[in-house]
Design a protein around this motif. Structure first.
Motif, short mmCIF file in Angstrom:
data_model
loop_
_atom_site.label_atom_id
_atom_site.label_comp_id
_atom_site.label_asym_id
_atom_site.label_seq_id
_atom_site.Cartn_x
_atom_site.Cartn_y
_atom_site.Cartn_z
N MET A 106 37.59 89.75 -22.48
CA MET A 106 37.98 90.70 -23.51
C MET A 106 36.76 91.41 -24.11
O MET A 106 36.82 92.60 -24.42
CB MET A 106 38.75 89.98 -24.62
CG MET A 106 40.08 89.41 -24.20
SD MET A 106 41.38 90.65 -24.11
CE MET A 106 41.80 90.84 -25.85
N ARG A 107 35.68 90.69 -24.26
CA ARG A 107 34.50 91.24 -24.94
C ARG A 107 33.54 91.96 -24.00
O ARG A 107 32.90 92.94 -24.38
CB ARG A 107 33.74 90.10 -25.64
CG ARG A 107 34.44 89.57 -26.88
CD ARG A 107 33.98 90.33 -28.12
NE ARG A 107 34.85 90.05 -29.25
CZ ARG A 107 34.82 88.96 -29.98
NH1 ARG A 107 33.95 88.00 -29.69
NH2 ARG A 107 35.65 88.80 -30.99
N GLU A 108 33.43 91.45 -22.76
CA GLU A 108 32.39 91.97 -21.87
C GLU A 108 32.90 92.49 -20.54
O GLU A 108 32.13 93.04 -19.75
CB GLU A 108 31.35 90.87 -21.60
CG GLU A 108 30.67 90.34 -22.85
CD GLU A 108 29.73 89.19 -22.54
OE1 GLU A 108 29.13 89.19 -21.44
OE2 GLU A 108 29.62 88.28 -23.38
N GLY A 109 34.21 92.31 -20.25
CA GLY A 109 34.74 92.77 -18.97
C GLY A 109 34.25 91.94 -17.80
O GLY A 109 33.90 92.49 -16.75
N VAL A 110 34.22 90.61 -17.98
CA VAL A 110 33.74 89.70 -16.93
C VAL A 110 34.82 88.66 -16.65
O VAL A 110 35.34 88.04 -17.57
CB VAL A 110 32.44 88.99 -17.36
CG1 VAL A 110 31.94 88.07 -16.24
CG2 VAL A 110 31.37 90.01 -17.72
N SER A 111 35.14 88.45 -15.37
CA SER A 111 36.13 87.46 -14.99
C SER A 111 35.57 86.04 -15.10
O SER A 111 34.35 85.85 -15.26
CB SER A 111 36.60 87.73 -13.55
OG SER A 111 37.62 86.84 -13.17
N ARG A 112 36.46 85.04 -14.99
CA ARG A 112 36.01 83.65 -15.09
C ARG A 112 34.97 83.31 -14.04
O ARG A 112 34.01 82.59 -14.29
CB ARG A 112 37.22 82.70 -14.96
CG ARG A 112 36.83 81.21 -15.13
CD ARG A 112 37.94 80.29 -14.70
NE ARG A 112 38.24 80.41 -13.27
CZ ARG A 112 37.50 79.88 -12.29
NH1 ARG A 112 36.37 79.21 -12.58
NH2 ARG A 112 37.84 80.03 -11.04
N HIS A 115 32.61 87.80 -11.74
CA HIS A 115 32.59 89.19 -11.26
C HIS A 115 32.99 90.14 -12.38
O HIS A 115 33.74 89.79 -13.29
CB HIS A 115 33.47 89.36 -10.02
CG HIS A 115 34.94 89.40 -10.28
ND1 HIS A 115 35.78 88.32 -10.04
CD2 HIS A 115 35.76 90.38 -10.75
CE1 HIS A 115 37.02 88.64 -10.34
NE2 HIS A 115 37.04 89.88 -10.78
N LEU A 116 32.45 91.36 -12.33
CA LEU A 116 32.71 92.36 -13.35
C LEU A 116 34.06 93.02 -13.13
O LEU A 116 34.46 93.28 -12.00
CB LEU A 116 31.60 93.42 -13.35
CG LEU A 116 30.17 92.91 -13.57
CD1 LEU A 116 29.20 94.08 -13.69
CD2 LEU A 116 30.06 92.03 -14.81
N LEU A 117 34.76 93.28 -14.23
CA LEU A 117 36.09 93.88 -14.18
C LEU A 117 35.98 95.40 -14.28
O LEU A 117 35.10 95.92 -14.98
CB LEU A 117 36.95 93.36 -15.32
CG LEU A 117 37.16 91.84 -15.33
CD1 LEU A 117 37.87 91.42 -16.62
CD2 LEU A 117 37.95 91.38 -14.11
N ARG A 161 33.51 99.53 -4.51
CA ARG A 161 33.92 98.14 -4.35
C ARG A 161 32.79 97.19 -4.74
O ARG A 161 33.01 95.99 -4.87
CB ARG A 161 34.34 97.87 -2.90
CG ARG A 161 35.58 98.62 -2.46
CD ARG A 161 35.92 98.26 -1.03
NE ARG A 161 36.52 99.39 -0.32
CZ ARG A 161 36.61 99.48 0.98
NH1 ARG A 161 36.12 98.52 1.76
NH2 ARG A 161 37.18 100.54 1.54
N PHE A 162 31.59 97.73 -4.87
CA PHE A 162 30.43 96.91 -5.23
C PHE A 162 30.42 96.73 -6.74
O PHE A 162 29.88 97.52 -7.50
CB PHE A 162 29.14 97.60 -4.75
CG PHE A 162 27.91 96.78 -4.95
CD1 PHE A 162 27.76 95.54 -4.34
CD2 PHE A 162 26.89 97.25 -5.77
CE1 PHE A 162 26.61 94.78 -4.53
CE2 PHE A 162 25.74 96.51 -5.97
CZ PHE A 162 25.60 95.26 -5.35
N ARG A 163 31.07 95.66 -7.19
CA ARG A 163 31.31 95.47 -8.62
C ARG A 163 30.03 95.37 -9.47
O ARG A 163 30.05 95.80 -10.62
CB ARG A 163 32.18 94.23 -8.85
CG ARG A 163 33.64 94.43 -8.42
CD ARG A 163 34.44 93.17 -8.68
NE ARG A 163 35.83 93.28 -8.25
CZ ARG A 163 36.85 93.57 -9.05
NH1 ARG A 163 36.62 93.80 -10.33
NH2 ARG A 163 38.08 93.62 -8.58
#
Length: 418
Positions: A106-112, A115-117, A161-163
């Protein structure tokens, strides 16, 4: 000189690579067996309201799918993204996520897993949400029925696609950190809801070439899924200026008696807002009414319309529209629906929303409170029929004629295809 360059270039590249790793790398967080917060009924109910205010079910539910199971295709200028499963399924959802991972997303756009969302998930706005509201949303989602369903692969060109490259986008647009209300005033509560959970400027602010909101154009109007999201800095410039009560009515039940009904991407938003405390909707309206209003009106490219087209449009209106929208129609008199001559869709700078409403209609309400419905005429009417009837109704508003209605009908049909 040459020796210096031979040394300097690799060193610069090394430092650049190091900086990239520092900016882009995020550690994985270990999965958990069960939610790591104390969940009770009051926290879940608070989370239900938070999730409704954030419109989470709108994007994380595909047509015909289970709530929050993801799979909804989001068309962007860069390709198609598919929303993720946020039910508590262990393998395909967020069932193994600790609260810290949910908060980081929610705060940084990072998955568990680190990887970046993609910023189609509006974390640049959700970052403003308080820890308490994030925890409540987590508790609510973790008590939903798990759905084992994996989202399709995103359809993006190779460079996108390169997150890790999203880290540079974040440097430009992400300002991480909660921004709770500064005081107990209604306008501050509204600001918190509009800028944070509601992420309203994601649609109502124009986007730049790489998909970020344009600086200096806050709420200046945008475009989403083929529909125009009107400028919220023009509320006072409407033919009949919006009032707080009209905004409350529109957001609560999807219709304002002097402005028309909610359609397109706004439709599910008002359906969700109809399930939250009225005080929150009132706070949103109060904040929107406090926005500085533009001193200039929208520029409309105009043209002279062939009278034969207006005559044909009148015939289409009488055959397909007048039964419900005529001055003596029961929907108009008994249900107090506004005349089409007052509808915001026919007062905009472009004919897009009017055309899209005719093509798509207004879906049958899925939640109590919203009472408007309109069948789709996309299959029943030709492009010419739609262009002519839209221009005919526009001619009854007292506004100048649009210049590009026929061409817009043709192009918009393609844009609105699933």
């Amino acid at each position: 000189m040459r020796r210096s360059l031979v040394i300097a270039v690799p060193v610069a590249c090394l430092f650049g690579l190091l900086a990239f790793v520092i900016v882009a790398w995020r550690p994985s967080m270990a999965p958990i067996a069960s939610p790591d917060v104390a969940i009770d009924a009051s926290l879940v109910e608070k989370g239900r309201v938070v999730v409704a205010l954030g419109d989470c079910v709108v994007c994380h539910t595909r047509p015909g799918g289970k709530d929050f199971a993801g799979g909804l295709p989001l068309k962007t200028p860069f390709g198609t993204l598919f929303t993720t499963n946020i039910t508590p399924d262990k393998e395909t959802g967020i069932g193994g996520w600790p609260l810290a991972a949910f908060r980081r997303a929610m705060r940084e756009g990072v998955s568990r897993d680190g990887h970046l969302l993609y910023p189609a998930f509006p974390y640049i706005h959700y970052t403003q949400v308080t820890d308490a509201d994030i925890e409540a949303a987590y508790a609510f989602l973790m008590t939903r029925t798990p759905v084992h369903e994996r989202a399709p692969e995103n359809e993006l060109p190779l460079p996108l696609r390169f997150r890790p490259s999203l880290a540079f986008w974040n440097l430009l647009y992400l300002r991480s950190g909660a921004r709770p209300p500064k005081n107990d005033s209604e306008v501050e509560r509204g600001r918190y809801l509009v800028d944070g959970l509601g992420h309203c400027s994601s649609c109502h602010t124009p986007l730049g070439i790489i998909g970020g909101e344009k600086s200096g154009h806050y709420f200046g109007g945008g475009r989403i899924d083929g529909w125009d999201a009107p400028a919220l800095t023009e509320l006072a410039n409407a033919s009949i200026p919006w009032t707080r009560d009209q905004i409350v009515a529109y957001l609560s039940n999807g219709v304002a008696t002097e402005h028309g009904a909610a359609g397109g991407p706004m439709r599910p938003v008002v359906e969700n807002l109809g399930t939250v405390p009225p005080s929150d909707v009132q706070a949103i309206a109060t904040y929107l009414m406090s926005l500085p209003q533009s001193t200039t009106t929208e520029r409309v490219t105009t043209a002279t319309i062939d009278p034969a087209r207006i005559s044909h449009g009148r015939t289409i209106y009488q055959a397909s529209c007048e039964t419900c929208h005529g001055a003596s129609a029961s929907m108009t008199t008994a249900l107090h629906r506004p005349s089409l001559a007052l509808s915001s869709a026919f007062h905009g700078a472009t004919p897009r929303n009017a055309i899209a409403t005719v093509i798509e209609g207004l879906s049958w309400p899925e939640k109590p409170g919203v009472t408007t419905y309109m069948p789709s005429f996309g299959d029943a009417l030709t492009d010419k029929d739609i262009a002519d009837v839209v221009d005919y109704v526009r001619s009854t508003t007292g506004r100048p004629a649009w210049a590009d209605t026929p061409a817009t009908v043709t192009s918009l049909r393609e844009e609105l295809k699933p």
